[in-house]
Design an enzyme around this catalytic site. Structure first.
Site, PDB file in Angstrom:
ATOM      1  CG  HIS A  36      45.042  45.666  33.904  1.00 41.68           C
ATOM      2  ND1 HIS A  36      45.017  44.333  33.597  1.00 41.68           N
ATOM      3  CD2 HIS A  36      46.021  46.194  33.132  1.00 41.68           C
ATOM      4  CE1 HIS A  36      45.951  44.084  32.689  1.00 41.68           C
ATOM      5  NE2 HIS A  36      46.564  45.195  32.383  1.00 41.68           N
ATOM      6  CG  HIS A  78      37.737  39.281  40.258  1.00 37.49           C
ATOM      7  ND1 HIS A  78      38.491  38.147  40.098  1.00 37.49           N
ATOM      8  CD2 HIS A  78      37.281  39.612  39.025  1.00 37.49           C
ATOM      9  CE1 HIS A  78      38.494  37.811  38.808  1.00 37.49           C
ATOM     10  NE2 HIS A  78      37.758  38.679  38.140  1.00 37.49           N
ATOM     11  CD  GLU A  79      34.356  42.208  38.450  1.00 37.17           C
ATOM     12  OE1 GLU A  79      34.897  42.772  37.481  1.00 37.17           O
ATOM     13  OE2 GLU A  79      34.012  41.008  38.435  1.00 37.17           O
ATOM     14  CG  HIS A 108      38.931  42.916  35.756  1.00 38.06           C
ATOM     15  ND1 HIS A 108      39.871  42.222  35.043  1.00 38.06           N
ATOM     16  CD2 HIS A 108      38.083  41.976  36.251  1.00 38.06           C
ATOM     17  CE1 HIS A 108      39.596  40.924  35.095  1.00 38.06           C
ATOM     18  NE2 HIS A 108      38.518  40.748  35.831  1.00 38.06           N
TER      19      HIS A 108
HETATM   20 ZN   LIG Z   1      37.694  38.859  36.025  1.00 39.06          ZN
END
Ligand SMILES: [Zn+2]
Length: 628
Positions: A418, A411-412, A415
């Site tokens: 991105h 998940h991290e 980010h």
């Molecule tokens: Zn998040």
């Protein structure tokens, strides 16, 4: 430029809520360097940090001297913006470093003081720059257009300027803006009242479990005991929790209505027809995106009902009750992963995103962007910070050798990738992405990890565990959050139409929506009448405005993108880079469109619901096989 702070705080809250780490015993000095992030490439020491601090303070003075000059000519217009964004970039470097260092050990006062200094500088900068927007708006559009023709370098700020001009019809005179801003002291009261009442002064219910143990239903205990093995206990806990809220429904309702009226006050004074319009317009998101979410999810409620019936079957109960919802579908399976094993797993799982993506993930492992190990005093939870524009993002983890750690890192990393690609491909002014797209890259990675694991594991129990937790995620994030969004819209409408709205009215509205979503009338799930008061337990309504719907849209788009990437391969990946590299160079809806999905169509919903049905097919196949 305020948005990065909002975004980071919110992401932080999500990450922390997702994972509460247990007490740490290891000291940071005992952790091998390869498990720590490398801060020394930002600043070698505090002296270097202080040098930048002085530079920023001097530049803030310079910026102030430009006040009142932006409209004079193209050169001054450009120079003001140049200085402003250059200071901001340096300020991000400075404050991000302070945060990173402080989070390593929250007990060290010297590091906390760096944080406080940078917060103070941030406030100073905000004040010094507050003339910029009103001054841009005071120049007529034709003159600004001429500035752009005369000074080619201005093109860097085109999207930023156009966005300020877009909001012109909703920006008031300086005096009116001042009055609205000062009203904030009054309009923030409901949020403060809620915080004090719900966290401190509201008495909690107490229940006696079947084991004879008496527990007080604070937030932590409610979370823990609503999944109790004994069904009677689950019912007891949920019923007591919400019947306790019933006692305060009119106080809490009046308070929430106050918050809704405050929202309406701002929207009306900014010349918006509704709070929804005003709220979504910040990122130029059409109201139809919100309406489409609610319509599409309502259309797909039969998929939720299928899930609820399957859940009843798997839990071995005749009829599913709302208090059964948090009981996991299958007992959890222990997967063990060291940091190295987790890294290896992710490099394989993220392969569908292409070589370029995977090589950047590998770089984040090799170049120490990530701080893995929980240690005494370290900040709990997990987050990614993309504020170092010229360097690379950083990730804070609290690795506990389990599957949860691997999926949190997936998940991290979403980010981080991105931020990394947006920072690399956009000017600083357009590099920070909007909240509406922020959770797409991260949940896409979770999807890919889940798919990869399903192909990898051999045992039925492991497969059922992965499939089951995935379905629970879709239930809570897509359906539950959309039901919240529907409630939020309905209560705002009552205020906007000057209809009465008491706590009792809110309970009626809420109960109707929950019964509809969970198929109360067609026996998918029985919703006890005490669920009517659940709205009072959800803090988002009084703390945010039209925020929760983005949990649903993010996961729906991410699931749809994952499906496209798996089915179509590299062409879909290439398109997805429009989001990864896009930052805020275009409005969120346009970035999503460029990446291959139309948020106004049913495509993302169709793909996500097809995926949910496919997962249920897989579970049913395994169950059938087991029966034989
Ligand atoms: Zn998040």
């Amino acid at each position: 430029m305020k948005k990065i702070f909002t975004l980071c705080t919110i992401l932080l809250v999500i990450a922390m809520a997702a994972k509460i780490t247990t007490a740490q015993t290891k000291e940071r000095k005992d952790v091998a360097d390869k498990y720590k992030w490398d801060n020394s490439i930002i600043y070698k020491n505090v002296d270097e940090w202080n040098k930048d601090k002085e530079t920023i303070l001097a530049q803030i003075e310079t910026l102030s001297s430009f006040q009142g000059k932006m409209g004079k000519n193209a050169e001054l217009f450009y120079t003001t913006l140049r200085i402003y964004f250059d200071i901001y970039k340096l300020f991000y470097k400075l404050s991000d470093y302070a945060f990173r260092v402080a989070d390593e050990d929250l007990r060290i006062n010297a590091n906390q003081s760096l944080n406080q200094i940078s917060t103070t500088i941030g406030t100073k900068l905000g004040e010094a720059a507050s003339f910029i927007n009103p001054e841009i708006l005071s120049i007529d559009a034709e003159k600004i257009r001429k500035f752009f023709d005369e000074k080619k370098e201005l093109s860097e700020f085109k999207f930023y300027i156009n966005d300020i001009l877009r909001l012109r019809p909703h920006t008031l005179t300086a005096r009116e803006e001042e009055i609205l801003a000062s009203a904030g002291l009054i309009t923030s009261t409901p949020t403060e009242v809620h915080s004090i009442f719900d966290n401190a002064e509201r008495p909690n219910a107490t229940v006696k479990l079947s084991s004879g143990v008496k527990i007080e239903l604070n937030a932590a205990n409610y979370n823990k005991y609503r999944t109790a093995k004994n069904r009677k206990d689950r019912e007891l806990v949920m019923k007591a929790m919400f019947e306790n809220y019933k006692k305060f429904q009119n106080t809490m309702g009046a308070n929430l209505a106050g918050k809704l009226r405050a929202d309406h006050f701002y929207a009306k004074n900014r010349k918006y027809e509704t709070v929804l319009k005003s709220s979504l317009n910040t990122n130029n998101i059409p109201v139809s995106v919100y309406e489409n979410l609610i319509n599409q999810i309502n259309k797909n409620l039969p998929t939720l009902h299928r899930f609820l019936k399957l859940k009843a079957k798997m839990l071995g109960v005749d009829k599913l009750y709302y208090y059964d919802l948090y009981t996991p579908l299958v007992k959890s399976v222990e997967f063990k992963y060291s940091v190295e094993e987790g890294q290896k797993l992710l490099l394989d799982a993220l392969k569908p995103l292409g070589e370029e993506y995977v090589s950047t993930v590998k770089k984040s492992f090799d170049e120490k962007w990530i701080d893995y190990i929980p240690t005494t005093g370290k900040r709990s939870g997990a987050y990614s910070s993309g504020a170092q524009y010229d360097l690379h993002p950083y990730i804070l983890m609290n690795w506990t050798d389990d599957y949860e750690s691997v999926s949190t890192l997936a998940h991290e990393l979403g980010h981080t990738m991105h931020s990394y690609y947006s920072n690399k491909n956009q000017h600083f002014v357009d590099a920070q992405y909007a909240t509406f797209v922020a959770e797409i890259a991260s949940t896409l990675n979770e999807n890919l990890l889940n798919n990869y694991m399903l192909n990898k594991v051999k045992k039925d129990e492991e497969k059922l565990y992965l499939l089951g937790s995935y379905l629970d995620l879709l239930r809570t994030t897509i359906f539950r959050q959309t039901s919240f969004a529907e409630f939020e819209l309905e209560i705002h409408k009552r205020i906007e139409n000057s209809e009465p709205l008491t706590g009792e009215d809110m309970s009626k509205i809420y109960y109707g929506i929950v019964k509809k979503y969970y198929g109360h009338d067609n026996a998918a799930c029985v919703v006890g009448d005490y669920i009517a008061y659940e709205w009072a337990y959800i803090p988002h309504y009084v703390n945010y405005t039209y925020y929760v719907y983005q949990y649903s849209t993010s996961l729906i788009y991410a699931t749809a993108f994952a499906e496209k990437i798996i089915n179509e391969g590299q062409p879909a990946v290439d398109k997805f880079y429009n989001i990864l590299k896009g930052g805020s160079s275009a409005y969120p809806i346009d970035l999503i469109k460029k990446a291959g999905l139309d948020p106004l169509s049913s495509e993302a919903f169709d793909l996500t619901m097809a995926k949910m049905n496919k997962v249920m097919d897989q579970i049913e196949d395994i169950l059938k096989k087991k029966k034989k």
